[in-house]
Design a protein around this motif. Sequence first.
Motif, PDB file in Angstrom:
ATOM      1  N   GLU A  73       1.044  -1.258  -0.019  1.00 31.91           N
ATOM      2  CA  GLU A  73      -0.167  -0.254   0.286  1.00 31.91           C
ATOM      3  C   GLU A  73       1.055   1.143   0.234  1.00 31.91           C
ATOM      4  OE1 GLU A  73      -2.691  -0.621  -0.465  1.00 31.91           O
ATOM      5  OE2 GLU A  73      -3.495  -2.432   0.120  1.00 31.91           O
ATOM      6  N   ASN A  74       0.345   2.195  -0.253  1.00 33.43           N
ATOM      7  CA  ASN A  74       1.049   3.444  -0.560  1.00 33.43           C
ATOM      8  C   ASN A  74       0.616   4.565   0.730  1.00 33.43           C
ATOM      9  OD1 ASN A  74       2.142   2.722  -3.070  1.00 33.43           O
ATOM     10  ND2 ASN A  74       0.588   3.747  -4.309  1.00 33.43           N
ATOM     11  N   ASP A  75      -0.209   3.912   1.377  1.00 32.28           N
ATOM     12  CA  ASP A  75      -0.216   4.975   2.748  1.00 32.28           C
ATOM     13  C   ASP A  75       0.557   4.904   3.910  1.00 32.28           C
ATOM     14  OD1 ASP A  75      -0.156   2.001   4.196  1.00 32.28           O
ATOM     15  OD2 ASP A  75      -2.551   1.848   3.811  1.00 32.28           O
ATOM     16  N   LEU A  76       0.907   5.378   5.109  1.00 38.47           N
ATOM     17  CA  LEU A  76       2.304   5.176   5.769  1.00 38.47           C
ATOM     18  C   LEU A  76       2.187   4.268   6.083  1.00 38.47           C
ATOM     19  CD1 LEU A  76       4.239   7.619   7.447  1.00 38.47           C
ATOM     20  CD2 LEU A  76       2.311   7.738   9.450  1.00 38.47           C
ATOM     21  N   LEU A  77       1.477   3.739   6.338  1.00 35.12           N
ATOM     22  CA  LEU A  77       1.718   1.762   7.293  1.00 35.12           C
ATOM     23  C   LEU A  77       2.627   1.443   6.407  1.00 35.12           C
ATOM     24  CD1 LEU A  77       1.724  -0.251   8.969  1.00 35.12           C
ATOM     25  CD2 LEU A  77      -0.448  -0.645   8.374  1.00 35.12           C
ATOM     26  N   GLY A  78       2.117   1.444   4.830  1.00 39.93           N
ATOM     27  CA  GLY A  78       2.752   0.625   3.705  1.00 39.93           C
ATOM     28  C   GLY A  78       4.940   1.112   3.869  1.00 39.93           C
ATOM     29  N   CYS A  79       4.083   2.734   3.846  1.00 36.41           N
ATOM     30  CA  CYS A  79       6.010   3.201   3.931  1.00 36.41           C
ATOM     31  C   CYS A  79       6.644   2.446   5.054  1.00 36.41           C
ATOM     32  CB  CYS A  79       5.390   4.586   3.510  1.00 36.41           C
ATOM     33  SG  CYS A  79       5.510   5.509   1.794  1.00 36.41           S
ATOM     34  N   LEU A  80       6.022   2.548   6.084  1.00 41.10           N
ATOM     35  CA  LEU A  80       6.757   2.586   7.696  1.00 41.10           C
ATOM     36  C   LEU A  80       7.544   0.662   7.249  1.00 41.10           C
ATOM     37  CD1 LEU A  80       5.242   3.934  10.194  1.00 41.10           C
ATOM     38  CD2 LEU A  80       7.101   4.692   9.181  1.00 41.10           C
ATOM     39  N   LEU A  81       6.171  -0.475   7.174  1.00 37.87           N
ATOM     40  CA  LEU A  81       6.119  -1.666   6.660  1.00 37.87           C
ATOM     41  C   LEU A  81       7.939  -1.766   5.696  1.00 37.87           C
ATOM     42  CD1 LEU A  81       3.148  -3.043   7.014  1.00 37.87           C
ATOM     43  CD2 LEU A  81       4.621  -3.198   8.104  1.00 37.87           C
ATOM     44  N   ASN A  82       7.374  -1.147   4.298  1.00 34.57           N
ATOM     45  CA  ASN A  82       8.412  -1.583   3.350  1.00 34.57           C
ATOM     46  C   ASN A  82       9.554  -0.597   3.388  1.00 34.57           C
ATOM     47  OD1 ASN A  82       6.437  -3.351   2.685  1.00 34.57           O
ATOM     48  ND2 ASN A  82       5.732  -1.028   1.068  1.00 34.57           N
ATOM     49  N   SER A  83      10.247   0.116   4.296  1.00 33.56           N
ATOM     50  CA  SER A  83      11.351   0.704   4.977  1.00 33.56           C
ATOM     51  C   SER A  83      12.817  -0.160   4.969  1.00 33.56           C
ATOM     52  CB  SER A  83      11.059   1.653   5.579  1.00 33.56           C
ATOM     53  OG  SER A  83      12.225   2.591   6.304  1.00 33.56           O
ATOM     54  N   LYS A  84      13.526   0.110   4.618  1.00 36.75           N
ATOM     55  CA  LYS A  84      14.596  -0.858   5.029  1.00 36.75           C
ATOM     56  C   LYS A  84      15.758  -0.201   5.194  1.00 36.75           C
ATOM     57  CE  LYS A  84      13.605  -5.657   3.505  1.00 36.75           C
ATOM     58  NZ  LYS A  84      13.876  -6.276   2.726  1.00 36.75           N
ATOM     59  N   ASP A  85      17.142   0.309   6.089  1.00 33.12           N
ATOM     60  CA  ASP A  85      17.991   0.789   6.086  1.00 33.12           C
ATOM     61  C   ASP A  85      19.219   0.351   5.464  1.00 33.12           C
ATOM     62  OD1 ASP A  85      19.426  -1.127   8.152  1.00 33.12           O
ATOM     63  OD2 ASP A  85      18.750   0.105   9.576  1.00 33.12           O
ATOM     64  N   ASP A  86      20.063   1.135   5.656  1.00 34.32           N
ATOM     65  CA  ASP A  86      21.117   0.789   4.806  1.00 34.32           C
ATOM     66  C   ASP A  86      22.260  -0.364   5.159  1.00 34.32           C
ATOM     67  OD1 ASP A  86      20.888   3.513   3.633  1.00 34.32           O
ATOM     68  OD2 ASP A  86      22.589   4.881   5.614  1.00 34.32           O
ATOM     69  N   LYS A  87      21.829  -1.118   6.020  1.00 34.12           N
ATOM     70  CA  LYS A  87      22.025  -2.429   7.164  1.00 34.12           C
ATOM     71  C   LYS A  87      20.790  -3.647   5.990  1.00 34.12           C
ATOM     72  CE  LYS A  87      24.334  -0.675  10.789  1.00 34.12           C
ATOM     73  NZ  LYS A  87      24.427  -0.480  12.207  1.00 34.12           N
ATOM     74  N   GLY A  88      19.359  -3.146   5.525  1.00 33.31           N
ATOM     75  CA  GLY A  88      18.942  -3.983   4.950  1.00 33.31           C
ATOM     76  C   GLY A  88      17.286  -4.028   6.824  1.00 33.31           C
ATOM     77  N   GLU A  89      17.190  -3.423   7.189  1.00 32.90           N
ATOM     78  CA  GLU A  89      17.272  -3.896   8.464  1.00 32.90           C
ATOM     79  C   GLU A  89      15.833  -2.905   8.593  1.00 32.90           C
ATOM     80  OE1 GLU A  89      18.804  -3.324  12.047  1.00 32.90           O
ATOM     81  OE2 GLU A  89      20.365  -4.360  11.545  1.00 32.90           O
ATOM     82  N   VAL A  90      14.811  -3.643   8.810  1.00 34.97           N
ATOM     83  CA  VAL A  90      13.577  -2.825   8.520  1.00 34.97           C
ATOM     84  C   VAL A  90      12.735  -2.385  10.021  1.00 34.97           C
ATOM     85  CG1 VAL A  90      12.120  -4.811   7.025  1.00 34.97           C
ATOM     86  CG2 VAL A  90      12.315  -4.902   8.944  1.00 34.97           C
ATOM     87  N   LEU A  91      11.974  -1.679  10.015  1.00 36.02           N
ATOM     88  CA  LEU A  91      10.955  -1.004  11.353  1.00 36.02           C
ATOM     89  C   LEU A  91      10.928  -2.537  11.879  1.00 36.02           C
ATOM     90  CD1 LEU A  91      10.001   2.159   9.808  1.00 36.02           C
ATOM     91  CD2 LEU A  91      12.499   2.040  11.657  1.00 36.02           C
ATOM     92  N   ARG A  92      11.128  -2.512  13.668  1.00 39.41           N
ATOM     93  CA  ARG A  92      10.230  -2.881  14.361  1.00 39.41           C
ATOM     94  C   ARG A  92       8.320  -2.198  14.882  1.00 39.41           C
ATOM     95  NH1 ARG A  92      14.766  -0.990  17.954  1.00 39.41           N
ATOM     96  NH2 ARG A  92      12.899   0.318  19.091  1.00 39.41           N
ATOM     97  N   ASP A  93       8.035  -3.567  14.957  1.00 34.16           N
ATOM     98  CA  ASP A  93       6.995  -2.939  15.125  1.00 34.16           C
ATOM     99  C   ASP A  93       6.587  -2.449  16.101  1.00 34.16           C
ATOM    100  OD1 ASP A  93       6.362  -4.885  13.965  1.00 34.16           O
ATOM    101  OD2 ASP A  93       5.027  -6.432  14.838  1.00 34.16           O
TER     102      ASP A  93
END
Length: 470
Positions: free
Chosen positions: A245-265
């Motif tokens: 999804e293109n909403d904020l939750l989708g952006c947060l879920l699909n984000s990865k930092d430089d090390k490839g790590e995703v955001l925690r819940d």
Amino acid sequence: MVITLLYVLIFLLTLLLFHLVKMRSEVPRKRAKLPPGSMGWPYIGETLQLYSQDPNTFFASKQQRYGEIFKTHILGYPCVMLARPEAAKFVLVTQAHLFKPTYPKSKERLIGPSALFFNQGDYHIRLRKLVQGSLSLDAIRNLVADIEAVAVSASSSWSSGQMINTFHEMKKYSFEVGILAIFGHLEACLREELKNNYSIVDKGYNSLPTNIPGTPYKKALLAREKLSKILSDIVSERKEKKLVENDLLGCLLNSKDDKGEVLRDDQIADNIIGVLFAAQDTTASVMTWIVKYLHDEPKLLEAVKAEQMEIRRLNEENNQPLTWRQTRNMPISYKVVLESLRMASIISFTFREAVADVEYKGYLIPKGWKVMPLFRNIHHNPEFFTDPQKFDPSRFEVAPKPNTFMPFGSGIHACPGNELAKLEILIMVHHLVTNFGWEIVGSESGIQYGPFPVPRNGLPARFWRESITC
């Protein structure tokens, strides 16, 4: 012999010069002085004075007595207050690295320590890009029809003739728009659960922070735990279904930092609650003031109504809903929004904390002291806005001078949702003036702070539907 004496003389002169330079370097630099002002009583400082009177009066009287840089002591902290545009720019933009955002720990617990506005550095930059991206002009242009549907639904009960609390009704609207921007189309039962628990958190946010059972703050902490559980379930479902999804939750879920790590819940939950908090009361306050300002200025109301009725006429002729392009071409209404933001100054000031001793304009801001750029004082300064107590949207026919108009803050911590806020306000204005008439109930005027300024008692009013032929 003469040459030897000459060498000795040169040596002695060199030694004397070195000694003079050394003595000069050892003279202690004169330490910059603290700004003028009063620190009030021990510990409580001037907190009682601030909260026992109109904050505008408190800040204005201080500025009149001490100038545009002054010290005080409120909420347990020594503070330096700044009432000049260049001072606000110094703290929020040019030297922002010397001042970190700061909030009481009690408030941080309710929203969540990983929320965007509690952080700085790389994590802040990453989260800000995500939030800004999901609330950018390109992202929100597709929300016009959905926001208009929310406006219609939120106002569906206004024409019953009963008195309503305008601020409470606008809060319902802004909350639903926030949910839409964060989650897209969320199931009604989940929206209701989020609304009920968020409402409890909202009520406890500005209460006395005590863990005693039954107190608003303790209830808010318990509701915050329930919010985390609800959000965790929503996140789990998104992950399981692998929805993109293109909403904020989708952006947060699909984000990865430089090390490839995703955001925690928990990081996702904190930022969702942070966006809801930032989006609801502030926007609802502005819309409540607009209802009052238009009510008090009949000629201005007619001009806004004429502008919006022309848009409605075109849409009815072409059998189309309100469009993004139309929301970008409402010049009279837009200036009303800007003037309302200036007059009401919902964000009266912002808190920063000096991370080192800072010298500004010959004054010392000690490390650890709070620093407060006073947006309201700047917005109501006659040097920048002629006759500042007069509601006059035409003043925005000319752009304000730099750093004199900061309704959404400034710099790297400015509100990333400002375009969404302006869009939902304009859509509500369109719906309001093309469908309703209204009157304010009671003659009592004034402002109450909770903490944002709203008309007293939330602006009690009666609305009625107007049958208007375009």
